[in-house]
Design a protein around this motif. Structure first.
Motif, short mmCIF file in Angstrom:
data_model
loop_
_atom_site.label_atom_id
_atom_site.label_comp_id
_atom_site.label_asym_id
_atom_site.label_seq_id
_atom_site.Cartn_x
_atom_site.Cartn_y
_atom_site.Cartn_z
N VAL A 221 0.80 -1.24 0.00
CA VAL A 221 0.00 0.00 0.00
C VAL A 221 0.83 1.28 0.00
O VAL A 221 0.26 2.38 -0.08
CB VAL A 221 -0.96 0.04 1.21
N ALA A 222 2.15 1.19 0.06
CA ALA A 222 2.97 2.40 0.22
C ALA A 222 3.43 3.01 -1.10
O ALA A 222 4.04 4.08 -1.10
CB ALA A 222 4.20 2.09 1.08
N ILE A 309 -1.25 -2.34 8.59
CA ILE A 309 -0.65 -1.10 8.11
C ILE A 309 -1.80 -0.16 7.75
O ILE A 309 -2.78 -0.57 7.12
CB ILE A 309 0.24 -1.35 6.87
N ILE A 310 -1.68 1.10 8.17
CA ILE A 310 -2.70 2.11 7.89
C ILE A 310 -2.04 3.28 7.18
O ILE A 310 -1.08 3.88 7.70
CB ILE A 310 -3.38 2.59 9.18
N ARG A 311 -2.52 3.62 6.01
CA ARG A 311 -2.02 4.76 5.25
C ARG A 311 -3.15 5.77 5.05
O ARG A 311 -4.27 5.39 4.70
CB ARG A 311 -1.48 4.33 3.90
N VAL A 312 -2.86 7.03 5.28
CA VAL A 312 -3.85 8.08 5.06
C VAL A 312 -3.83 8.45 3.58
O VAL A 312 -2.79 8.86 3.05
CB VAL A 312 -3.57 9.32 5.94
N LEU A 313 -4.98 8.33 2.92
CA LEU A 313 -5.10 8.67 1.51
C LEU A 313 -5.57 10.10 1.31
O LEU A 313 -5.28 10.73 0.29
CB LEU A 313 -6.07 7.71 0.82
N SER A 314 -6.33 10.63 2.29
CA SER A 314 -6.85 11.99 2.19
C SER A 314 -7.24 12.46 3.58
O SER A 314 -7.72 11.67 4.41
CB SER A 314 -8.08 12.02 1.27
N GLY A 315 -7.05 13.75 3.86
CA GLY A 315 -7.45 14.31 5.14
C GLY A 315 -6.47 13.99 6.25
O GLY A 315 -5.28 13.77 6.03
N GLU A 316 -7.00 13.93 7.48
CA GLU A 316 -6.18 13.72 8.68
C GLU A 316 -6.96 12.88 9.69
O GLU A 316 -8.16 13.08 9.87
CB GLU A 316 -5.81 15.07 9.29
N ILE A 317 -6.28 11.96 10.33
CA ILE A 317 -6.91 11.09 11.33
C ILE A 317 -6.11 11.12 12.62
O ILE A 317 -4.88 11.17 12.59
CB ILE A 317 -7.03 9.63 10.81
N LYS A 343 -1.82 10.58 18.42
CA LYS A 343 -1.03 11.15 17.33
C LYS A 343 -1.91 11.27 16.10
O LYS A 343 -2.71 10.39 15.80
CB LYS A 343 0.19 10.29 17.02
N SER A 344 -1.75 12.38 15.39
CA SER A 344 -2.48 12.60 14.15
C SER A 344 -1.60 12.28 12.95
O SER A 344 -0.39 12.56 12.96
CB SER A 344 -2.97 14.05 14.08
N PHE A 345 -2.22 11.72 11.92
CA PHE A 345 -1.52 11.35 10.70
C PHE A 345 -2.20 12.05 9.52
O PHE A 345 -3.43 12.09 9.45
CB PHE A 345 -1.55 9.84 10.50
N VAL A 346 -1.40 12.57 8.61
CA VAL A 346 -1.91 13.29 7.44
C VAL A 346 -1.64 12.50 6.18
O VAL A 346 -1.04 11.42 6.21
CB VAL A 346 -1.29 14.70 7.35
N LYS A 347 -2.06 13.04 5.06
CA LYS A 347 -1.99 12.36 3.76
C LYS A 347 -0.60 11.75 3.53
O LYS A 347 0.42 12.41 3.68
CB LYS A 347 -2.34 13.32 2.65
N ASP A 348 -0.62 10.48 3.16
CA ASP A 348 0.55 9.66 2.80
C ASP A 348 1.38 9.20 3.99
O ASP A 348 2.34 8.44 3.81
CB ASP A 348 1.46 10.39 1.79
N GLU A 349 1.03 9.62 5.21
CA GLU A 349 1.73 9.07 6.37
C GLU A 349 1.19 7.67 6.67
O GLU A 349 0.01 7.37 6.43
CB GLU A 349 1.59 9.98 7.58
N ILE A 350 2.06 6.83 7.22
CA ILE A 350 1.73 5.42 7.46
C ILE A 350 2.02 5.07 8.91
O ILE A 350 3.08 5.42 9.44
CB ILE A 350 2.54 4.52 6.52
N PRO A 373 -13.29 15.15 4.90
CA PRO A 373 -13.33 13.77 5.40
C PRO A 373 -11.92 13.19 5.40
O PRO A 373 -11.06 13.62 4.64
CB PRO A 373 -14.22 13.04 4.39
N CYS A 374 -11.70 12.19 6.24
CA CYS A 374 -10.44 11.46 6.18
C CYS A 374 -10.72 10.10 5.54
O CYS A 374 -11.72 9.45 5.85
CB CYS A 374 -9.85 11.27 7.58
N ILE A 375 -9.82 9.71 4.65
CA ILE A 375 -9.95 8.42 3.98
C ILE A 375 -8.64 7.68 4.17
O ILE A 375 -7.56 8.21 3.89
CB ILE A 375 -10.26 8.59 2.48
N THR A 376 -8.72 6.47 4.68
CA THR A 376 -7.54 5.66 4.96
C THR A 376 -7.63 4.32 4.23
O THR A 376 -8.73 3.86 3.90
CB THR A 376 -7.38 5.39 6.46
N ILE A 377 -6.48 3.71 4.00
CA ILE A 377 -6.45 2.32 3.56
C ILE A 377 -5.87 1.51 4.71
O ILE A 377 -4.80 1.82 5.24
CB ILE A 377 -5.63 2.13 2.26
#
Length: 434
Positions: A221-222, A309-317, A343-350, A373-377
């Motif tokens: 996913v990276a 593994i969690i990757r942020v695709l859009s937004g922030e979580i 901890k907050s994660f933004v786009k493309d952070e894993i 919205p936040c979208i994650t994989i």
């Protein structure tokens, strides 16, 4: 063979078969350490708890873990940890002497567990430093209840500690080869983005430090093309936002339908869009795109002992981590169960999950209403050695009661993308005619 090669022939961990219900039978055999003088032992109470009272024929006693050395005079117990119930006390004995006492005893919660870490360091030719830690929940510095350090004569032979013994109330969970010596970063970086400062400041976990299964999921996913907005649909994320906000949107309708899935709070909701099929190697379908509208959040939940593994695709979580699965304070918990990290994660952070770390979390999109919205994989996979394959994500509700959640799918990814394209084209027609 070099000493380095010899050392890394040792296994890194041993996983014990934990009996979740019924009385634990007998005293386990002594447990040998992988390397003399160091290791981390993770354990839980051997009896299940029902409401506030443990189901056992006698009053709840104590959990005891002993560490033994082999010396010229025979085997000797050099460290003795006692976690008591009736006095709500944890006490550490070294060479028969009480050296540490803390007002925290057995936690009356089925999900609670404990850890003790031990390591010796050479100070000089005649002395060693002994470092012992104890904690509740995940074995990490953030959950530590106390630590004890002392310098002892080399003749005390702490470095020859070679096995653990436990009382019959103790259920062994895992034995780790290594002690707990530092915090573990939550952000994962690959070789091309990792810097010397990341390592020196311990602010990022190298991808190479993940387990083999974790590395496999990361590689999937990276990549730079594993993204939401693609040339064939560059407005995918915009279409999802509009679908969430429009009363006629599929996302809006599905969120409304799921609003009470986990409880009475309508913001405790998110969407699960799955990629591919379940192959028997993960809890549910291994790849899930999750959609988090502004102000929405998940219940506190754990991940079936799987890697993730969690990757942020859009937004922030925002990710909140918990020591074990519980919520708030109660008579049955006996301890305030609060997040030990946020901890907050933004786009493309894993970020990552392993069977022993980051397993219990809560996700939240803190954006204001009308915001992004936040979208994650998210991707999940059991360890190769995991033969239990627990198929649920356990979670707790507002009252602290635990439930099982079967990882489900709100829609297949291909169908979802087609649906969003249709919604977007309908919305865009008036703009094209202007």
């Amino acid at each position: 063979m070099s000493s380095y090669d010899t050392q890394y022939k040792f296994p890194r961990e041993k996983v014990f078969d934990v009996q979740e219900t019924g009385k634990y039978q007998g005293i386990p055999d002594p447990i040998p350490l992988f390397i003399k003088g160091q290791g981390t032992f993770i354990f839980k109470h051997g009896y299940p708890f029902r409401s506030e009272v443990p189901v056992i024929p006698a009053p709840l006693d104590s959990l005891e873990v002993g560490l033994w050395k082999a010396g010229s005079g025979g085997n000797k117990k050099i460290v003795h940890l006692v976690v008591e119930a009736h006095r709500e006390l944890t006490e550490l004995f070294v060479n028969g002497k009480s050296v540490e006492r803390k007002p925290c005893g057995v936690i009356r919660n089925n999900y609670a567990f404990y850890w003790i870490s031990f390591v010796t360091h050479i100070v000089d030719e005649d002395h060693d430093e002994v470092y012992i830690q104890f904690g509740h929940g995940e074995a990490r510095l953030e959950t530590q209840v106390f630590d004890y350090r002392t310098v002892v004569p080399k003749s005390d032979e702490f470095r020859n500690a070679y096995q653990l013994s436990v009382s019959y109330q103790v259920q062994p969970m895992r034995l780790l080869r290594d002690p707990i010596v530092s915090t573990v970063p939550l952000v994962v970086k690959n070789t091309d983005s990792l810097t010397m400062v990341d390592i020196a400041d311990n602010t990022a976990l190298p991808k190479a430090a993940l387990s083999p299964v974790g590395q496999k999921l990361y590689d999937i996913v990276a990549g730079q093309n594993f993204v939401l907005d693609t040339p064939d649909f560059p407005h995918f994320s915009d279409a999802i936002k509009r679908s969430i906000e429009s009363e006629n949107g599929w996302c809006y309708q599905m969120l409304k339908k799921k609003a009470t899935e986990f409880g009475s709070n309508p913001n405790e909701v998110y969407l699960r869009i799955t990629l591919g099929k379940a192959g028997g190697e993960s809890p549910g379908i291994p790849f899930v795109m999750e959609i988090w509208p502004p102000q929405c959040f998940s219940p506190i939940h754990q991940h079936a002992g799987a890697n993730a593994i969690i990757r942020v695709l859009s937004g922030e979580i925002e990710v909140s981590l918990f020591p074990f699965l519980a919520k708030g304070t109660s008579e049955s918990n006996q301890v305030e169960v609060a997040p030990f990290a946020k901890k907050s994660f933004v786009k493309d952070e894993i970020t990552w999950i392993s069977p022993v770390l980051n397993q219990i979390h809560q996700l939240r999109n803190n954006a204001a209403k009308g915001g992004q919205p936040c979208i994650t994989i998210q991707c999940y996979m059991y360890d190769e050695t995991d033969t239990g394959h627990y198929p649920y994500f356990d979670y707790v509700d507002d009252a602290g009661t635990s439930h099982q959640f079967t990882p489900n799918s709100d829609m297949d990814f291909v169908d979802f993308k087609t649906t969003m394209k249709k919604e977007w084209s309908i919305v865009m027609i008036p703009e094209k005619l202007i």
